[in-house]
Design a protein around this motif. Structure first.
Motif, PDB file in Angstrom:
ATOM      1  N   MET A 118      -7.121  -6.031  13.509  1.00  0.00           N
ATOM      2  CA  MET A 118      -6.673  -4.755  12.974  1.00  0.00           C
ATOM      3  C   MET A 118      -6.947  -4.772  11.466  1.00  0.00           C
ATOM      4  O   MET A 118      -6.579  -5.723  10.782  1.00  0.00           O
ATOM      5  CB  MET A 118      -5.175  -4.583  13.257  1.00  0.00           C
ATOM      6  CG  MET A 118      -4.618  -3.261  12.809  1.00  0.00           C
ATOM      7  SD  MET A 118      -2.860  -3.007  13.214  1.00  0.00           S
ATOM      8  CE  MET A 118      -2.926  -2.755  14.975  1.00  0.00           C
ATOM      9  N   ASN A 119      -7.557  -3.722  10.984  1.00  0.00           N
ATOM     10  CA  ASN A 119      -7.833  -3.673   9.550  1.00  0.00           C
ATOM     11  C   ASN A 119      -6.653  -3.056   8.799  1.00  0.00           C
ATOM     12  O   ASN A 119      -5.691  -2.580   9.397  1.00  0.00           O
ATOM     13  CB  ASN A 119      -9.158  -2.951   9.257  1.00  0.00           C
ATOM     14  CG  ASN A 119      -9.114  -1.460   9.542  1.00  0.00           C
ATOM     15  OD1 ASN A 119      -8.113  -0.789   9.327  1.00  0.00           O
ATOM     16  ND2 ASN A 119     -10.222  -0.930  10.034  1.00  0.00           N
TER      17      ASN A 119
ATOM     18  N   LYS B 228      -3.729 -10.022   5.479  1.00  0.00           N
ATOM     19  CA  LYS B 228      -2.979 -11.278   5.337  1.00  0.00           C
ATOM     20  C   LYS B 228      -2.520 -11.507   3.907  1.00  0.00           C
ATOM     21  O   LYS B 228      -1.486 -12.129   3.681  1.00  0.00           O
ATOM     22  CB  LYS B 228      -3.833 -12.456   5.811  1.00  0.00           C
ATOM     23  CG  LYS B 228      -4.088 -12.453   7.294  1.00  0.00           C
ATOM     24  CD  LYS B 228      -4.981 -13.608   7.707  1.00  0.00           C
ATOM     25  CE  LYS B 228      -5.311 -13.511   9.191  1.00  0.00           C
ATOM     26  NZ  LYS B 228      -6.217 -14.569   9.615  1.00  0.00           N
TER      27      LYS B 228
ATOM     28  N   GLN C 295       3.805  -8.734  16.471  1.00  0.00           N
ATOM     29  CA  GLN C 295       3.089  -9.799  17.183  1.00  0.00           C
ATOM     30  C   GLN C 295       1.618  -9.843  16.784  1.00  0.00           C
ATOM     31  O   GLN C 295       1.045 -10.921  16.614  1.00  0.00           O
ATOM     32  CB  GLN C 295       3.230  -9.602  18.693  1.00  0.00           C
ATOM     33  CG  GLN C 295       2.835 -10.805  19.508  1.00  0.00           C
ATOM     34  CD  GLN C 295       3.744 -11.993  19.235  1.00  0.00           C
ATOM     35  OE1 GLN C 295       4.952 -11.880  19.316  1.00  0.00           O
ATOM     36  NE2 GLN C 295       3.160 -13.130  18.920  1.00  0.00           N
ATOM     37  N   THR C 296       1.009  -8.685  16.604  1.00  0.00           N
ATOM     38  CA  THR C 296      -0.385  -8.611  16.166  1.00  0.00           C
ATOM     39  C   THR C 296      -0.549  -9.283  14.800  1.00  0.00           C
ATOM     40  O   THR C 296      -1.502 -10.035  14.573  1.00  0.00           O
ATOM     41  CB  THR C 296      -0.850  -7.139  16.097  1.00  0.00           C
ATOM     42  OG1 THR C 296      -0.792  -6.578  17.402  1.00  0.00           O
ATOM     43  CG2 THR C 296      -2.263  -7.013  15.547  1.00  0.00           C
TER      44      THR C 296
ATOM     45  N   ASP D  58       0.034 -13.113  15.207  1.00  0.00           N
ATOM     46  CA  ASP D  58      -1.048 -13.771  15.943  1.00  0.00           C
ATOM     47  C   ASP D  58      -2.336 -13.853  15.127  1.00  0.00           C
ATOM     48  O   ASP D  58      -3.328 -14.423  15.580  1.00  0.00           O
ATOM     49  CB  ASP D  58      -1.330 -13.044  17.266  1.00  0.00           C
ATOM     50  CG  ASP D  58      -0.227 -13.242  18.290  1.00  0.00           C
ATOM     51  OD1 ASP D  58       0.632 -14.122  18.095  1.00  0.00           O
ATOM     52  OD2 ASP D  58      -0.233 -12.503  19.294  1.00  0.00           O
ATOM     53  N   GLY D  59      -2.313 -13.248  13.940  1.00  0.00           N
ATOM     54  CA  GLY D  59      -3.489 -13.299  13.081  1.00  0.00           C
ATOM     55  C   GLY D  59      -4.588 -12.350  13.489  1.00  0.00           C
ATOM     56  O   GLY D  59      -5.738 -12.513  13.072  1.00  0.00           O
ATOM     57  N   GLU D  60      -4.254 -11.341  14.302  1.00  0.00           N
ATOM     58  CA  GLU D  60      -5.249 -10.374  14.766  1.00  0.00           C
ATOM     59  C   GLU D  60      -5.426  -9.263  13.730  1.00  0.00           C
ATOM     60  O   GLU D  60      -5.479  -8.077  14.057  1.00  0.00           O
ATOM     61  CB  GLU D  60      -4.814  -9.793  16.114  1.00  0.00           C
ATOM     62  CG  GLU D  60      -4.711 -10.832  17.214  1.00  0.00           C
ATOM     63  CD  GLU D  60      -4.103 -10.277  18.494  1.00  0.00           C
ATOM     64  OE1 GLU D  60      -4.042  -9.037  18.651  1.00  0.00           O
ATOM     65  OE2 GLU D  60      -3.676 -11.092  19.319  1.00  0.00           O
ATOM     66  N   ILE D  61      -5.506  -9.688  12.471  1.00  0.00           N
ATOM     67  CA  ILE D  61      -5.617  -8.759  11.349  1.00  0.00           C
ATOM     68  C   ILE D  61      -6.690  -9.263  10.391  1.00  0.00           C
ATOM     69  O   ILE D  61      -7.011 -10.446  10.358  1.00  0.00           O
ATOM     70  CB  ILE D  61      -4.269  -8.621  10.609  1.00  0.00           C
ATOM     71  CG1 ILE D  61      -3.701 -10.006  10.256  1.00  0.00           C
ATOM     72  CG2 ILE D  61      -3.274  -7.819  11.417  1.00  0.00           C
ATOM     73  CD1 ILE D  61      -2.425 -10.011   9.472  1.00  0.00           C
ATOM     74  N   ASP D  62      -7.227  -8.342   9.606  1.00  0.00           N
ATOM     75  CA  ASP D  62      -8.241  -8.706   8.610  1.00  0.00           C
ATOM     76  C   ASP D  62      -7.609  -9.573   7.519  1.00  0.00           C
ATOM     77  O   ASP D  62      -6.399  -9.514   7.275  1.00  0.00           O
ATOM     78  CB  ASP D  62      -8.816  -7.449   7.948  1.00  0.00           C
ATOM     79  CG  ASP D  62      -9.692  -6.639   8.883  1.00  0.00           C
ATOM     80  OD1 ASP D  62      -9.999  -7.131   9.989  1.00  0.00           O
ATOM     81  OD2 ASP D  62     -10.059  -5.511   8.508  1.00  0.00           O
TER      82      ASP D  62
END
Length: 157
Positions: A1-2, A67, A55-56, A59-63
């Protein structure tokens, strides 16, 4: 996810929270006054959506750009506020209709000529329980909103 997608998702959560827990009234000074509803209610769906967003992030499902602006303190705070069994969770999982049905099922007076009175009493008690849960969760809800606003602000920079 950006960054933009996450910012929009958080804005959406904030809008839904605003509609769920706040009411607005016209002020005698001509402005609009915001107040916390006595029967503020967070839907299970909204609660689950916020948990999914958290959770996203975790879980590190980000740009990488995300972060750098979302802090561990913010995600820890959200985890604490939204944990199973905590006040917001209790409010989100409260089902007024189920509460009424349980009361009707357990009442020995819930038959024919007394059904309307018992049903009305059960409905009133369910409403009182919702109001109690709302009041108990008020500070946590305000902290949730504040944390999400802080995150959304950090993402807009």
């Amino acid at each position: 996810m950006n960054k933009q997608e996450l910012q929009n998702t958080i804005k959406n959560h904030l809008n839904k929270l605003d509609q769920s827990v706040y009411g607005y009234t016209d002020s005698y000074t001509g402005g609009v006054q915001k107040y916390f509803k006595r029967d503020a209610d967070i839907s299970k769906e909204l609660y689950d959506d916020i948990i999914d967003t958290l959770q996203t992030i975790e879980d590190g499902e980000i740009d990488s750009s995300v972060k750098s602006v979302i802090t561990i303190e913010q995600t820890d705070k959200l985890n604490d506020l939204l944990a199973n069994g905590n006040r917001i969770h209790q409010l989100a999982t409260f089902d007024e209709q189920e509460y009424v049905n349980e009361m009707l099922t357990s009442s020995i007076d819930a038959y024919d000529e007394h059904l309307d009175a018992v049903s009305q009493e059960a409905t009133n008690e369910a409403r009182e329980e919702l109001e109690k849960l709302s009041e108990t969760a008020k500070a946590d809800i305000e902290m949730l909103i504040s944390t999400l606003e802080e995150m959304e602000d950090n993402l807009s920079k």
